[in-house]
Design a protein around this motif. Structure first.
Motif, PDB file in Angstrom:
ATOM      1  N   UNK A   1     -32.973  -2.832 -11.121  1.00 56.48           N
ATOM      2  CA  UNK A   1     -33.162  -2.526 -12.566  1.00 56.48           C
ATOM      3  C   UNK A   1     -31.626  -2.681 -13.255  1.00 56.48           C
ATOM      4  N   UNK A   2     -30.521  -2.246 -12.390  1.00 53.28           N
ATOM      5  CA  UNK A   2     -29.321  -2.558 -12.854  1.00 53.28           C
ATOM      6  C   UNK A   2     -28.858  -3.900 -13.046  1.00 53.28           C
ATOM      7  N   UNK A   3     -29.164  -4.680 -12.074  1.00 47.14           N
ATOM      8  CA  UNK A   3     -28.863  -6.190 -12.054  1.00 47.14           C
ATOM      9  C   UNK A   3     -29.466  -6.714 -13.224  1.00 47.14           C
ATOM     10  N   UNK A   4     -30.810  -6.579 -13.399  1.00 45.22           N
ATOM     11  CA  UNK A   4     -31.508  -7.211 -14.480  1.00 45.22           C
ATOM     12  C   UNK A   4     -31.031  -6.700 -15.697  1.00 45.22           C
ATOM     13  N   UNK A   5     -30.743  -5.417 -15.873  1.00 44.61           N
ATOM     14  CA  UNK A   5     -30.191  -5.124 -17.319  1.00 44.61           C
ATOM     15  C   UNK A   5     -28.771  -5.665 -17.715  1.00 44.61           C
ATOM     16  N   UNK A   6     -27.913  -5.927 -16.759  1.00 48.02           N
ATOM     17  CA  UNK A   6     -26.646  -6.806 -16.926  1.00 48.02           C
ATOM     18  C   UNK A   6     -26.875  -8.130 -17.346  1.00 48.02           C
ATOM     19  N   UNK A   7     -27.798  -8.803 -16.489  1.00 48.18           N
ATOM     20  CA  UNK A   7     -28.010 -10.358 -16.994  1.00 48.18           C
ATOM     21  C   UNK A   7     -28.878 -10.449 -18.212  1.00 48.18           C
ATOM     22  N   UNK A   8     -29.463  -9.515 -18.943  1.00 45.52           N
ATOM     23  CA  UNK A   8     -30.497  -9.435 -19.710  1.00 45.52           C
ATOM     24  C   UNK A   8     -29.485  -8.725 -21.155  1.00 45.52           C
ATOM     25  N   UNK A   9     -28.599  -7.897 -20.771  1.00 40.11           N
ATOM     26  CA  UNK A   9     -27.921  -7.191 -21.802  1.00 40.11           C
ATOM     27  C   UNK A   9     -28.647  -6.096 -22.489  1.00 40.11           C
ATOM     28  N   UNK A  10     -29.368  -5.303 -21.535  1.00 38.54           N
ATOM     29  CA  UNK A  10     -30.102  -4.182 -21.916  1.00 38.54           C
ATOM     30  C   UNK A  10     -29.218  -3.121 -21.953  1.00 38.54           C
ATOM     31  N   UNK A  11     -29.367  -2.374 -23.258  1.00 40.38           N
ATOM     32  CA  UNK A  11     -28.646  -1.308 -23.665  1.00 40.38           C
ATOM     33  C   UNK A  11     -29.535  -0.005 -24.309  1.00 40.38           C
TER      34      UNK A  11
ATOM     35  N   UNK B   1     -37.860  -6.279 -14.643  1.00 39.70           N
ATOM     36  CA  UNK B   1     -37.209  -7.712 -14.811  1.00 39.70           C
ATOM     37  C   UNK B   1     -36.793  -7.872 -16.354  1.00 39.70           C
ATOM     38  N   UNK B   2     -36.023  -7.189 -17.075  1.00 36.45           N
ATOM     39  CA  UNK B   2     -35.590  -5.512 -16.555  1.00 36.45           C
ATOM     40  C   UNK B   2     -36.857  -4.551 -17.011  1.00 36.45           C
ATOM     41  N   UNK B   3     -37.680  -5.060 -17.970  1.00 42.91           N
ATOM     42  CA  UNK B   3     -39.031  -4.038 -17.920  1.00 42.91           C
ATOM     43  C   UNK B   3     -38.694  -3.052 -18.338  1.00 42.91           C
ATOM     44  N   UNK B   4     -39.728  -2.168 -18.273  1.00 45.28           N
ATOM     45  CA  UNK B   4     -39.819  -0.777 -19.024  1.00 45.28           C
ATOM     46  C   UNK B   4     -39.175   0.151 -18.096  1.00 45.28           C
ATOM     47  N   UNK B   5     -38.976  -0.174 -16.803  1.00 41.00           N
ATOM     48  CA  UNK B   5     -38.090   0.743 -16.046  1.00 41.00           C
ATOM     49  C   UNK B   5     -36.462   0.670 -16.403  1.00 41.00           C
ATOM     50  N   UNK B   6     -36.386  -0.696 -16.342  1.00 38.30           N
ATOM     51  CA  UNK B   6     -34.990  -0.946 -16.784  1.00 38.30           C
ATOM     52  C   UNK B   6     -34.478  -0.649 -18.053  1.00 38.30           C
TER      53      UNK B   6
END
Length: 348
Positions: A228-238, A257-262
């Motif tokens: 989740x953390x890796x996908x969040x970093x790639x996609x800019x999820x905040x 990916x990052x999805x709802x859990x991310x």
């Protein structure tokens, strides 16, 4: 009361809970590098509820719009976890979860995470052959289903499976329960719970493939939270991300990916879409100011074709992820002009 998570995995003693999943050398290397941080899903939700209790965590728009703040979601998870435990569902038990994209889906899986029971993900489209296989193969003690979804009565399916699978002691129904137990009747007064350790299995991930029945992949709290953390970093999820769950929430792609859990990991807002067709989804993008979603290629094509004639405002949509299969270059070049968002391909 919080306790410091264990960073050293003990010898496996409980099948289905702390059975070996990663070679010790790999696990120690990931911990030393800071990839695995000793977190659990239940602990993650508690932490987010303490950090920003009044922020909206989940929006369930159908049939009537409902919202859960992080504080409310955490409290409801506590009560549902207590109810599951009082019904004999405990650490290591497998529970098949066959729910559509609703707020109850998030409540159920986090309640199971909190007590260390293992969600076994199933899709609303699965029928008796798949559900019976999941329940039998995993020796599930319970399943959670909707009353009806897309015109299909899941209670009758659950009755047939329960008659065929000796381990299946409980059927919980979101909605009218029929002969089973209403999910709404399960929550109970919360009490202190000793949850799982980070190295232990968190759930059995659903995987498709081309060789017959769907596969189930054991995932640990440590390894999945790192993804989740890796996908969040790639996609800019905040914390400002508003993620539309257009695909079935039980699939890996819309989960992580990052999805709802991310998105929940980042403190953002998850919007559960009851369907992914352009009319339904575009209305939700407009109303909920969705910033991010994930689609498979056929849906991406449908959205691309429908967007120019849509009356809905899609300007909030910043990024569309396309995965699950290869997306052609020609189709990819058409998406951004039509939807006004960036495209990121996540297949392969």
């Amino acid at each position: 009361m919080k306790t410091a998570p264990s960073t050293t995995a003990p010898a496996a003693t409980t099948p289905g809970t702390d059975a070996p999943t990663w070679p010790a050398a790999f696990a120690e290397r990931y911990r030393a590098a800071g990839y695995w941080r000793g977190e659990t899903f239940g602990g993650m939700l508690r932490d987010r509820a303490e950090r920003h209790p009044d922020r909206i965590a989940v929006v369930d728009p159908a049939p009537q719009r409902r919202t859960w703040t992080y504080r409310e979601l955490d409290a409801r998870v506590d009560r549902l976890a207590a109810g599951f435990l009082n019904r004999g569902i405990g650490k290591g038990d497998r529970v098949v979860v066959q729910l559509p994209n609703t707020g109850e889906f998030a409540e159920v899986v986090f309640a199971l995470f909190r007590i260390g029971a293992l969600p076994v993900y199933a899709l609303p489209a699965h029928r008796e052959s798949e559900i019976a296989y999941f329940c039998s193969f995993t020796e599930a003690v319970a399943c959670v289903v909707p009353d009806r979804h897309a015109g299909f009565d899941h209670r009758a399916l659950a009755s047939a499976v329960r008659a065929a699978v000796p381990s299946l002691a409980h059927v919980f129904v979101a909605g009218e329960p029929g002969e089973h137990t209403a999910l709404a009747d399960v929550p109970d007064e919360p009490f202190p719970i000793v949850g799982p350790a980070p190295h232990e299995i968190a759930f059995l991930q659903l995987s498709g493939g081309t060789t017959g029945r769907p596969k189930l992949i054991p995932r640990t709290h440590d390894d999945y939270l790192y993804s989740l953390r890796g996908s969040n970093e790639i996609c800019g999820v905040d914390a400002d991300t508003r993620y539309l769950v257009a695909l079935p929430a039980a699939h890996n792609f819309p989960m992580s990916s990052p999805g709802w859990l991310g998105t929940l990991y980042a403190g953002g807002t998850v919007v559960m879409a009851p369907a992914a067709d352009p009319d339904t989804a575009f209305a939700l993008v407009d109303r909920e100011r969705v910033t991010l979603t994930g689609l498979v290629p056929p849906l991406a094509l449908a959205w691309t074709q429908a967007a120019p004639d849509s009356r809905h405002d899609l300007s909030s949509l910043e990024l569309v992820l396309v995965g699950g299969a290869k997306y052609s270059e020609a189709a990819a070049r058409r998406l951004t002009p039509a939807l006004g968002s960036r495209l990121m391909q996540v297949f392969g």
